[in-house]
Design a protein around this motif. Structure first.
Motif, short mmCIF file in Angstrom:
data_model
loop_
_atom_site.label_atom_id
_atom_site.label_comp_id
_atom_site.label_asym_id
_atom_site.label_seq_id
_atom_site.Cartn_x
_atom_site.Cartn_y
_atom_site.Cartn_z
N GLU A 84 4.41 13.93 34.22
CA GLU A 84 3.64 14.54 32.98
C GLU A 84 4.27 15.60 32.36
O GLU A 84 4.87 16.27 33.05
N PRO A 85 3.76 15.84 31.10
CA PRO A 85 4.65 16.94 30.36
C PRO A 85 4.11 18.45 30.83
O PRO A 85 4.68 19.14 30.70
N THR A 86 2.87 18.29 31.37
CA THR A 86 2.10 19.77 31.66
C THR A 86 1.34 19.44 32.94
O THR A 86 0.33 18.47 32.90
N TYR A 87 1.44 20.23 34.07
CA TYR A 87 0.81 19.86 35.30
C TYR A 87 0.93 21.06 36.14
O TYR A 87 1.53 22.20 35.95
N THR A 88 0.24 21.10 37.35
CA THR A 88 0.25 22.05 38.53
C THR A 88 0.49 21.30 39.76
O THR A 88 0.11 20.07 40.00
N ALA A 89 1.44 21.71 40.47
CA ALA A 89 1.86 21.08 41.93
C ALA A 89 2.57 22.30 42.67
O ALA A 89 2.82 23.26 42.01
N GLY A 90 2.38 22.09 44.03
CA GLY A 90 2.86 22.99 45.06
C GLY A 90 2.41 22.43 46.37
O GLY A 90 1.71 21.50 46.67
N THR A 136 -6.34 13.87 26.01
CA THR A 136 -4.96 14.07 25.65
C THR A 136 -4.65 15.43 26.28
O THR A 136 -5.27 16.44 25.76
N ALA A 137 -3.57 15.62 26.67
CA ALA A 137 -2.77 16.92 27.21
C ALA A 137 -1.50 16.91 26.27
O ALA A 137 -0.73 16.14 26.31
N GLU A 138 -1.35 18.25 25.84
CA GLU A 138 0.01 18.51 25.28
C GLU A 138 0.57 19.97 25.47
O GLU A 138 -0.51 20.89 25.84
N ARG A 139 1.77 20.14 25.09
CA ARG A 139 2.11 21.56 25.08
C ARG A 139 2.79 21.86 23.69
O ARG A 139 3.69 21.18 23.19
N ILE A 140 2.30 23.08 23.07
CA ILE A 140 3.03 23.59 21.88
C ILE A 140 3.53 24.88 22.07
O ILE A 140 3.16 25.51 23.10
N TYR A 141 4.18 25.34 21.14
CA TYR A 141 4.75 26.74 21.22
C TYR A 141 4.43 27.56 20.13
O TYR A 141 4.37 27.14 19.06
N ALA A 142 4.21 28.88 20.35
CA ALA A 142 3.91 29.93 19.31
C ALA A 142 5.07 30.77 19.32
O ALA A 142 5.78 31.08 20.27
#
Length: 684
Positions: free
Chosen positions: A360-366, A419-425
């Motif tokens: 996935e493009p953005t997630y949490t794992a550990g 929908t999940a996505e990542r953008i940048y500022a």
């Protein structure tokens, strides 16, 4: 929503605070007396005002609470883990607020043994939480620590798990940090200073002996350091740790010989942070020695001097080494690259290594709890903005993964509907600030959507994009939920943290403003529909940005905010102060004082228009004292020129984390959401 109800007006008593030839006048300094009747009456008046203003939206609040609670599986159980011949797990019963800790011997098919029912212990208490829990080496004694105030001051109790009887040994006013030695009768624990609450002593208790005879094993004299204690996974050593913001030190005691004097693993050095793990006859060291993003070293357990260290994993400019777990046949390394967590598997015999693929493009794992050393099965946790919390067992030999449990979301939840996505500022200095987003499918980027933007940005804490069933109440009403991964966190490596602290702290604030502007520019929202939220150090962030750009936000929610920066950091009697000079700066030094003063939210309040604001607090908060948000609200009320709603809500029975009950805490969330929706005119 404009208020015709009269808000409380705090009295003013001028208190002149002077340092470096500079005077500050604080008219609300008197609010610092926690037991003072006038202070308590003022807090109650603020709570009454808040309740009166929000009374028309009580049905909305109740609806939100019912939604949030209705998605949660009330009868639930964690995935069992094997430790020393027993399977341990936690379960919840329908209608109960607190966990029940259980175990089964040898097999999951045998009869359950309840080792601690917190619901029973919590009876008669408005707040109750269990801190540390530890089982003795022969599996027959439970030590647990309980806090009944929310101030993180615990009492340790001992229970015989064979008879169910509670021992008379009771250790009061401690931190809840507890570890058994290997002799089944010696417990190490830490004690805090009564005034500052800094953990500064490690003591040793022998079961059955008078608590007054407990042995002081170590006392940390440096007020900028805090202590902790734990046993290595190998069960060979008790580790006494001392840490400050930028320096660490470990001491060792053989777990089989708990009365032996501790020996220093490596003496503390300025700006040297390290942590240790034991394997066979060696120690593995995660260290930032000549390595900004940390590297991994190894040394013989008998010779721990730096000169004996050998490199296992070198420093990388683009990868942050965060931690490790050790198994008989494998080394598991947790890393972070481009803001995302990575799990790296390395075979001890050198025959290969690889990374887990999360897809996935953005997630949490550990990695999860892995107490069994002699296994090739790694347990890890995974979730994302659209994927509920999941627990996997991963066979490090075959690379086969097994989903053991995924958080069940009751109702009509469909992960594919979002929908999940990542953008940048782009920040003022050109840095690219990642923003993680989630929203319901079909959202039109027309500038008309409400956005709930949150951030933290301190202590090197990485704000990972995580799943929340609670958040669905916003997403299903058309909200975009966004996390700004601002500097001060560690998402993009150690430099990301260092560029958002001390004399670079303002980067955190301008990064957040840039993130808000980027969401508006991308047509996700407008200034009329932008809601921002932060808690604790994130509450400081809210206070700073609302002073800098009050025009940018419609609604601000600031939870237990650290806003009176200068006064707090000059007061060494307050918990956390001395240990955080390396995070915020030491205002006893003029350069730091001037810089901190220039952004301190309380000091920078001006006569101007502010957005609608909800500020929360806890009377027993040990991390951000209740008077900081209280004074801030009083000063805002006095100076602001608008008629926007400003509310203060103080939990009179809790501390920094709010209510202790499993569902009771969601009442606080429902209240916050109701406030936000009401401010935006969304009343369904």
């Amino acid at each position: 929503m404009k208020n015709l109800i009269q808000a409380p007006v705090a009295k003013k008593e001028e208190k002149v605070l002077e340092i470096h030839g500079h005077k500050r006048v604080d008219p609300y300094y008197w609010m610092r007396e926690r037991e003072d009747k006038e202070v308590l009456a003022y807090l109650e008046a603020e709570n009454s005002y808040t309740a009166e203003v929000m009374a028309p939206f009580k049905s909305l609040e109740d609806k939100l609470f019912a939604e949030i609670k209705g998605r949660i599986q009330e009868k639930d159980m964690s995935v069992p883990y094997l430790l020393n011949g027993y399977y341990y797990y936690t379960r919840y019963e329908e209608g109960q607020e607190y966990p029940i800790y259980c175990r089964k011997k040898g097999s999951l098919e045998v009869e359950e043994q309840v080792i601690l029912n917190v619901n029973e212990k919590a009876k008669g208490h408005s707040f109750y939480t269990v801190g540390g829990m530890s089982i003795s080496s022969e599996n027959d004694i439970l030590a647990f620590a309980a806090d009944t105030k929310g101030r993180r001051i615990y009492t340790i109790y001992f229970v015989n798990l064979e008879t169910g009887e509670q021992y008379t040994d009771t250790i009061e006013n401690v931190t809840g940090d507890i570890t058994w030695a290997n002799d089944n009768k010696t417990l190490f624990y830490t004690r805090q200073d009564e005034e500052t609450l800094r953990a500064f002593q490690v003591l040793r208790h022998k079961l059955g002996e008078a608590v007054e005879e407990d042995v002081l094993v170590y006392e940390e004299k440096d007020e900028t350091f805090t202590v902790y204690v734990h046993r290595t996974k190998s069960k060979k050593f008790i580790v006494l740790g001392s840490y400050s913001t930028l320096s660490t030190e470990s001491q060792l005691i053989p777990a089989d010989q708990p009365e032996q004097e501790p020996r220093i693993f490596l003496p503390r050095e300025a700006k040297h942070e390290y942590s240790i793990a034991h394997y066979e006859n060696s120690f593995y060291i995660v260290t930032n020695w000549k390595a900004q993003n940390f590297r991994l070293m190894v040394t013989d357990e008998e010779n721990t001097a730096k000169s004996a260290w050998k490199e296992v994993i070198g420093h990388r400019e683009d990868v942050l080494l965060e931690g490790l777990d050790i198994f008989k046949n494998y080394l598991v390394v947790e890393e972070r690259k481009e803001g995302l967590a990575q799990i790296r598997i390395i075979k001890w015999d050198g025959s290969g290594e690889y990374y887990l693929d999360f897809g996935e493009p953005t997630y949490t794992a550990g990695t999860s709890l892995n107490p069994d050393f002699n296994t090739d099965i790694l347990r890890y946790q995974y979730n994302s903005l659209t994927t509920p919390a999941s627990v996997f067992d991963f066979d490090m030999n075959t690379k086969e993964k097994t989903l053991l449990k995924q958080q069940e979301v009751l109702g009509d939840f469909d992960a594919g509907a979002y929908t999940a996505e990542r953008i940048y500022a782009e920040a003022e200095d050109g840095a690219k600030i990642p923003i993680s987003l989630v929203y319901k499918n079909g959202l039109e980027k027309d500038g008309n959507n409400p956005v709930y933007l949150t951030a933290y940005g301190a202590y090197g804490y990485s704000y990972d994009p995580y799943f929340s069933s609670v958040r669905l109440s916003l997403l299903d009403r058309g909200f975009v939920f966004a996390i700004a991964h601002v500097r001060g966190g560690e998402e993009m490596g150690r430099k990301w943290y260092e560029d958002g602290k001390m004399m670079h702290k303002k980067n955190t604030f301008t990064d957040f403003i840039a993130s808000a502007e980027a969401l508006i520019a991308a047509k996700f929202t407008s200034t009329e529909k932008l809601v921002v939220n932060g808690g604790s150090a994130g509450g400081l962030l809210m206070g700073a940005v609302v002073n800098l750009r009050p025009d940018l936000f419609k609604v601000v929610v600031s939870e237990v905010p650290f806003v009176d920066v200068i006064t707090t950091m000059l007061d060494t009697s307050i918990p956390l102060t001395t240990g955080e000079y390396d995070e915020w700066g030491n205002p006893n030094e003029k350069e730091s004082y001037d810089y901190m003063l220039s952004y301190s939210p309380y000091d920078q309040v001006e006569a101007k228009s502010y957005p609608s604001m909800l500020v929360t607090s806890g009377l027993h908060d040990s991390q951000v004292q209740y008077w900081e948000p209280t004074k801030w609200v009083a000063k805002l009320r006095d100076l602001k020129t608008d008629h926007n709603t400003l509310l203060l809500k103080t939990n009179m029975d809790a501390g920094h984390g709010g209510a202790s009950g499993r569902f009771e805490r969601y009442r606080e969330v429902a209240f916050e959401f109701a406030y936000v929706l009401a401010q935006l005119g969304i009343v369904e």
